[in-house]
Scaffold this active site. Structure first.
Site, PDB file in Angstrom:
ATOM      1  N   CYS A  78     -10.496 -12.013  -1.351  1.00  0.00           N
ATOM      2  CA  CYS A  78     -10.458 -10.460  -1.162  1.00  0.00           C
ATOM      3  C   CYS A  78     -12.068 -10.120  -1.353  1.00  0.00           C
ATOM      4  O   CYS A  78     -12.356  -9.845  -2.234  1.00  0.00           O
ATOM      5  CB  CYS A  78      -9.659  -9.930  -2.102  1.00  0.00           C
ATOM      6  N   CYS A 132     -12.131  -6.029  -2.864  1.00  0.00           N
ATOM      7  CA  CYS A 132     -12.008  -5.970  -4.277  1.00  0.00           C
ATOM      8  C   CYS A 132     -11.479  -7.194  -4.879  1.00  0.00           C
ATOM      9  O   CYS A 132     -12.228  -8.216  -5.056  1.00  0.00           O
ATOM     10  CB  CYS A 132     -10.673  -4.976  -4.461  1.00  0.00           C
ATOM     11  N   SER A 133     -10.138  -7.364  -5.002  1.00  0.00           N
ATOM     12  CA  SER A 133      -9.749  -8.662  -5.814  1.00  0.00           C
ATOM     13  C   SER A 133      -8.251  -8.765  -5.543  1.00  0.00           C
ATOM     14  O   SER A 133      -7.491  -9.242  -6.509  1.00  0.00           O
ATOM     15  CB  SER A 133      -9.987  -8.737  -7.215  1.00  0.00           C
ATOM     16  N   CYS A 134      -7.622  -8.278  -4.495  1.00  0.00           N
ATOM     17  CA  CYS A 134      -6.109  -8.665  -4.024  1.00  0.00           C
ATOM     18  C   CYS A 134      -5.770 -10.049  -4.416  1.00  0.00           C
ATOM     19  O   CYS A 134      -6.260 -10.956  -3.962  1.00  0.00           O
ATOM     20  CB  CYS A 134      -5.790  -8.221  -2.682  1.00  0.00           C
TER      21      CYS A 134
END
Lengths: 192, 116, 93
Positions: A98, A101-103
Site C-alpha cells: 500500500c 498508507c498501509s492497507c
C-alpha cells in the site's frame, strides 16, 4: 508548539479520558476491540491457505470471494473491508503493498508488520519488486511475471501462495504450519 | 564509431513528480529507492495497541471513518510525518478529527492534558 | 459501470493536491499513464468525500493493470502493477 503536537502518549490519555467522560467510547469497548485484533493472526490466513491447497471447491470460493472464504473458517469479517485473494502460480507471483498508507488484510493476517508500513517498502515494491524480494531472500525465475498489487482502495488483498513440492500427502495442520505472514503478502514463498 | 551515451542514473529525483505529489504518496519515489527495508520484527507497545483499538472503536461506532484517519495523517507536515512513529501519527490524526468535528474542544483537551 | 475488462484507459493527469487540502487514492506515479481494465470491483463511496465527512456518492471501482515499463524507465515489460482505481479518475485513451 500547538496542542496537537503534544506527545502521543499524553494525547492518547487525554483523548481517552474525554471520550469516556462524554460517553462516546467506553474502556470495555477498547479492550474488546483490542482482544478481537489480537485474535487475528497470520495463523488464520495460513489455515485458509492450507485448506485451499487440499480442497478445490474451497480454493474456488477463496479466489471468487475472500470474505466468504474467511467466514467459512469462522474468521469474523463483519465490519471489515472486502477481502480479495490472488493466486500465485508458475507464471504469476503477486506482491501486495500500500503505497499511500498501509492497507493490510488485518482480518486474516492481524496487525501489519513493521516493514509493511515502512517508507522503503512502500516506495520500492512498485518500482523494484525483484530487488525488494531479494532482501527477503526471495528469488523468482525471470520467466515469472510479477504482479505488484498497490492496495489503494476498498479491498484488502491476500496472496494464495504456491504449495511447495515435497508436501504431498500432508495434513492441513502440517500445511498450515509452513505458511508464514510474508508468504501471504508475497514477499516470501513457503518452503519445506 | 559507437556513439557515447551518458549512462542514465537509475533513480533520479528529476523523474519524480516531486513538486506535485503529497509526501505520503510514496510509490517509486527516488529518495527511498536505495533505502534497505528493515525486516526485523518490532513488537507493538501497549500505546500502539491502545491507539489501534481506539481507532477501531471510533470506526465501528461511525464516529470517524478510516478515510478521515488517513486525511488527518496526510495533513501532518512532511518532516513530522517521518519523525513520528506509526501510531503517533494515528493519535495525532484522531485528535485532529475529534477537534474538527467539535466532539472535543481545544479547551477541554488542554484541561485534560494539564490535569495529567 | 462504464468500462469492461480489457478496455484501455488513461489515468487522468490531474493534481488536486496542488490546489488545496484533499484526500485522493490515485497514486501519483500512475497519473497520465496508460493501463487496461482487469476487473470491476463494485461501487464504493468516494473516499475523497468520506475523508472530509461529506456525503459520498458511490463510484465504480476497477482493478487496472499497467506494464512496469509504462511507469518506470527501468521497468520490465513483463512485470505489471495492479491498482484499484475509481472510475472518475479514468478516461478513454
Amino acid at each position: 508548539m500547538t496542542l496537537i503536537e503534544t506527545d502521543g502518549e499524553d494525547l492518547l490519555a487525554a483523548i481517552r479520558k474525554l471520550l469516556v467522560a462524554k460517553n462516546l467510547v467506553t474502556e470495555a469497548e477498547i479492550a474488546e476491540r483490542q482482544q478481537a485484533t489480537d485474535n487475528a493472526s497470520p495463523g488464520q490466513g495460513a489455515k485458509m491457505v492450507a485448506r485451499a491447497w487440499t480442497d478445490p471447491a474451497y480454493k474456488a470460493l477463496m479466489l471468487e470471494d475472500g470474505t466468504k472464504a474467511a467466514e467459512a473458517m469462522n474468521i469474523p469479517m463483519r465490519g471489515m473491508p472486502p477481502l480479495g485473494v490472488l493466486e500465485n502460480s508458475d507464471e504469476v507471483h503477486n506482491l501486495i503493498v500500500c503505497t499511500l498508507c498501509s492497507c493490510y488484510p488485518r482480518a486474516v493476517l492481524g496487525y501489519p508488520p513493521f516493514w509493511y508500513k515502512s517508507a522503503a517498502y512502500r516506495s520500492r515494491a512498485v518500482r523494484d519488486p525483484r530487488g525488494l524480494l531479494g532482501e527477503f531472500r526471495t528469488t523468482l525465475p525471470d520467466t515469472v511475471k510479477i504482479h505488484v498489487v498497490d492496495s489503494t482502495a476498498d479491498y484488502r488483498w491476500m496472496v494464495l501462495p504456491k504449495r511447495p513440492a515435497g508436501t504431498e500427502g500432508w495434513s492441513v495442520e502440517q500445511l498450515a504450519a509452513i505458511v508464514r505472514e510474508g508468504d501471504m503478502v508475497g514477499v516470501t514463498v513457503p518452503s519445506v | 564509431m559507437a556513439i557515447y551515451r551518458r549512462p542514465r542514473p537509475r533513480y533520479s529525483p528529476a523523474m519524480d513528480n516531486d513538486d506535485k505529489r503529497s509526501h505520503h504518496d510514496m510509490g517509486g519515489v527516488s529518495k527511498f529507492m536505495c533505502e534497505a527495508v528493515d525486516i526485523e520484527p518490532h513488537a507493538l507497545t501497549a500505546f500502539d495497541r491502545d491507539v489501534d483499538a481506539l481507532r477501531g472503536v471510533l470506526g465501528a461506532k461511525q464516529i470517524m471513518t478510516v478515510d478521515e484517519l488517513r486525511r488527518g495523517i496526510e495533513a501532518i507536515p512532511e518532516a513530522e510525518y517521518h519523525r513520528l512513529t506509526y501510531y503517533r501519527r494515528w493519535i495525532r490524526s484522531i485528535t485532529d478529527n475529534l477537534l474538527r468535528k467539535g466532539l472535543i474542544t481545544e479547551a477541554e483537551l488542554r484541561a485534560a492534558l494539564d490535569a495529567k | 459501470m462504464t468500462y469492461a475488462p480489457g478496455d484501455p484507459v488513461v489515468v487522468k493527469n490531474d493534481w488536486p493536491e496542488t490546489r488545496g487540502p484533499v484526500h485522493i487514492r490515485t497514486p501519483h506515479y500512475l497519473r497520465g499513464h496508460k493501463g487496461q481494465i482487469l476487473r470491476y470491483l463494485g461501487d464504493h463511496p468516494n473516499p475523497e468525500d468520506l475523508a472530509f465527512a461529506r456525503p459520498a456518492a458511490k463510484h465504480p471501482l476497477y482493478h487496472v493493470t499497467f506494464p512496469m515499463n509504462e511507469l518506470w524507465p527501468e521497468g520490465r515489460a513483463n512485470d505489471e502493477l495492479v491498482v484499484e482505481l475509481y472510475e472518475h479518475w479514468l478516461e478513454r485513451p
